[in-house]
Write a protein that holds these residues in place. Structure first.
Motif: not given
Lengths: 374, 239
Positions: B158-159, B171-172, B31-33, B175-178
């Motif tokens: 994602n942002h 939501f974010l 995941l790129i934030e 994604m971070e957990y996954a």
């Protein structure tokens, strides 16, 4: 303490009592709850295989990892998975929770396949069916008699995405009071949910294990990267806080620390030194903001310009106008400008301070405000 | 400098350990934030370039889901399947169907070499009319493709600031957990600079050692985006 948790899971349920239930909760600031979950899973599996546990079987409800992940993990942890079909069933809610792959298989886009050694569950919104399947799989492992089995849910957070809280709470409550359930444990990401959800699940738990960061930052990972030092300190380690609720209502609280290693999670007790370790709030920059021991020593040796140093000399109260040593007045008048110097002699430091008030004539009747142009 | 630039990001992501017939990102979910001040899309471009130009494994395939820019924008980077997501769950189901078609079209031995790249997830949410649940379902199915059975890799952009104003950016966080690897792209705390365009932190959180090789570390370095490449260096070490 992690060992205490595993012992409670091992001892299982007493006749007529609810089965022990464990909530493992974490946040993105310290997202290592899954490490704790797998630790408890491997310990429970080892005890089941060794016959030292009340539970004789284990049903894993897998939402966030594939069944093959768990089998590989248990194998790497030294658990014999060759005979897994005799003591563990994995209810696969990960591979195809909504039946999409089933639909694609029907339309010929995707070849149908089933997870080896697992029961594929494709309708995660049907909690009643899920509950029936858990009990059916467990009974299939241990038989219909008085023998019990344990249940592990790898993500109640994921379950709550598909099913409302009331139904999840009802499922857990039903399982806890079932005659064949020895123990239940689950993982919850508490920062995903509001307080009501977390509290409801904690009420259903006889043990609550919280994974927390060593040093709290404002918003965990989402915080400013200027908290890099905090990120580093919290990376792969943290605090492990457990609350046990006994049958008589008494609550026992224990604390440990953990760190993640190649072989898994390791728990250590909190020592006094650990408690006093400086949190290192000074940001890591290219220039030095801290003093070395030598510098601290020299700073302590600097004599401050106060008259009452308590060093045995007569104490004179400073009135703001007379200097302490009258014989130095001649030197002072020669240099009336205020100056302060710092010198080191014989390893010590001294501050020489010339007061402006030394220039004033005492007992003057002049109004000091006369020179103001108001 | 470009070879050294590859080393820092590659090393952080494990791309310097590319081997034949093995999934380049090790079947991980990355995941790129990023944020408005510092776009992280260059990380996607660099990754794609790296994956497609790797001489050690010519079987690498990138499946690029482009929502952020017209496809001509990515023309000089790669060509891949174009996914069109309509509104709602049915559109996302159709998108997943397209992905599985691509996956099944590959020879069985090469399926682990597929990397799904999503640019970017917030726009999938827009396409799904704001239904983050549907998007999470879609991302879950993409994540399931990284399991042992398929072995694909997943890269999502994602942002961070898009959700930071919320009380609970659920939501974010989901994604971070996954994600197995988190790449956070931020501006410098000191503000804009001509020679340093931002800083990057890579957190490898493969907690349970999924691929049997421990690569758990945290890397932090700065970067400067040049015309055709990106320079990476440790703070204060730029030559």
């Amino acid at each position: 303490m992690a060992d205490s948790i595993c012992r409670t899971i091992r001892d299982g349920a007493l006749e007529g009592e609810h089965a022990p239930s464990l909530t493992i909760k974490d946040t993105t600031a310290s997202p290592y709850g899954f490490g704790v979950f797998t630790h408890v899973l491997s310990q429970a599996s080892t005890l089941i295989l060794a016959g030292k546990s009340q539970s004789r079987g284990l049903v894993v409800v897998a939402y966030s990892r594939s069944p093959s992940f768990y089998l590989d993990f248990l194998k790497r942890s030294g658990v014999d998975v060759a005979s897994s079909q005799k003591w563990i069933h994995i209810l696969d809610c990960y591979t195809d929770p909504l039946g999409w792959k089933h639909q694609l298989a029907d339309s010929g886009i995707l070849p149908s396949n089933s997870s080896a050694g697992a029961c594929l569950f494709q309708d995660v919104k049907d909690i009643n069916k899920l509950q029936s399947l858990i009990l059916e799989l467990g009974s299939g492992l241990v038989g219909q008699g008085k023998v019990r089995f344990s249940v592990a849910i790898d993500s109640v957070t994921e379950m709550l995405r598909h099913v409302p809280l009331s139904k999840v709470a009802a499922l857990i409550s039903d399982l806890r009071s079932h005659d064949q359930i020895s123990s239940i444990f689950w993982l919850l990401h508490s920062d995903i949910h509001d307080v009501r959800v977390t509290t409801s699940l904690e009420y259903l738990s006889s043990m609550v294990a919280s994974v927390e960061s060593l040093n709290q930052s404002s918003d965990g990972l989402s915080g400013d990267l200027g908290n890099l030092s905090l990120l580093e300190q919290n990376f792969r380690r943290g605090k492990f806080h457990v609350r046990f609720k006994r049958r008589n209502g008494r609550v026992r609280v224990m604390n440990e620390q953990f760190h993640m290693e190649e072989s898994g999670i390791k728990f250590t007790s909190v020592t006094v030194e650990d408690g006093l370790v400086s949190q290192g709030l000074v940001p890591k920059v290219l220039f030095n903001l801290e003093l070395s021991e030598k510098e601290k020593l020299e700073r302590a040796r600097v004599v401050l310009p106060f008259e009452h140093q308590g060093n045995g000399k007569p104490i004179q109260i400073y009135d703001g106008r007379r200097s302490l040593a009258p014989e130095s007045m001649g030197e002072v008048s020669a240099d009336t400008s205020q100056s302060s110097t710092e010198e080191c002699s014989n390893g010590g430091g001294e501050i020489i301070y010339f007061r402006d008030s030394d220039d004033e004539r005492p007992d003057s009747d002049e109004d000091p405000d006369d020179d103001l142009d108001i | 400098m470009d070879s050294r630039a590859r080393n820092l990001l590659d090393e952080a992501l494990g791309l310097d350990q590319l081997t034949q017939s093995k999934s380049p990102l090790g079947g991980k979910a990355v995941l790129i934030e990023d944020c408005v001040e510092t776009s992280g899309s260059f990380v996607l471009h660099q990754l794609i370039k790296r994956l497609l130009t790797a001489t050690s494994n010519s079987s690498n395939v990138v499946l690029f889901l482009a929502f952020a820019n017209p496809f001509s924008h990515y023309d000089r980077i790669l060509l891949g399947e174009e996914g069109k997501a309509g509104g709602g769950r049915s559109g996302l189901f159709a998108l997943f169907a397209n992905i599985t078609k691509v996956l099944n079209s590959l020879p069985e031995g090469n399926r682990k070499c597929l990397t799904i790249v999503i640019d970017d997830v917030s726009l999938i949410e827009v396409a799904a009319h704001g239904s983050s649940d549907h998007v999470l379902d879609f991302l879950h199915y993409c994540h399931a493709l990284t399991s042992n059975h398929h072995g694909c890799s997943l890269v999502m952009l994602n942002h961070d600031d898009f959700y930071s104003s919320m009380d609970r950016p659920v939501f974010l966080k989901q994604m971070e957990y996954a994600a197995d690897v988190l790449v956070k792209v931020k501006p410098l705390a000191t503000g804009l600079a001509a020679d340093v365009h931002g800083q990057m932190t890579v957190l490898n959180r493969d907690q349970c050692n999924r691929r049997g090789s421990l690569n758990n570390r945290m890397s932090n370095f700065q970067f400067r985006i040049k015309e055709n490449s990106v320079e990476y260096f440790y703070p204060g070490a730029r030559t």
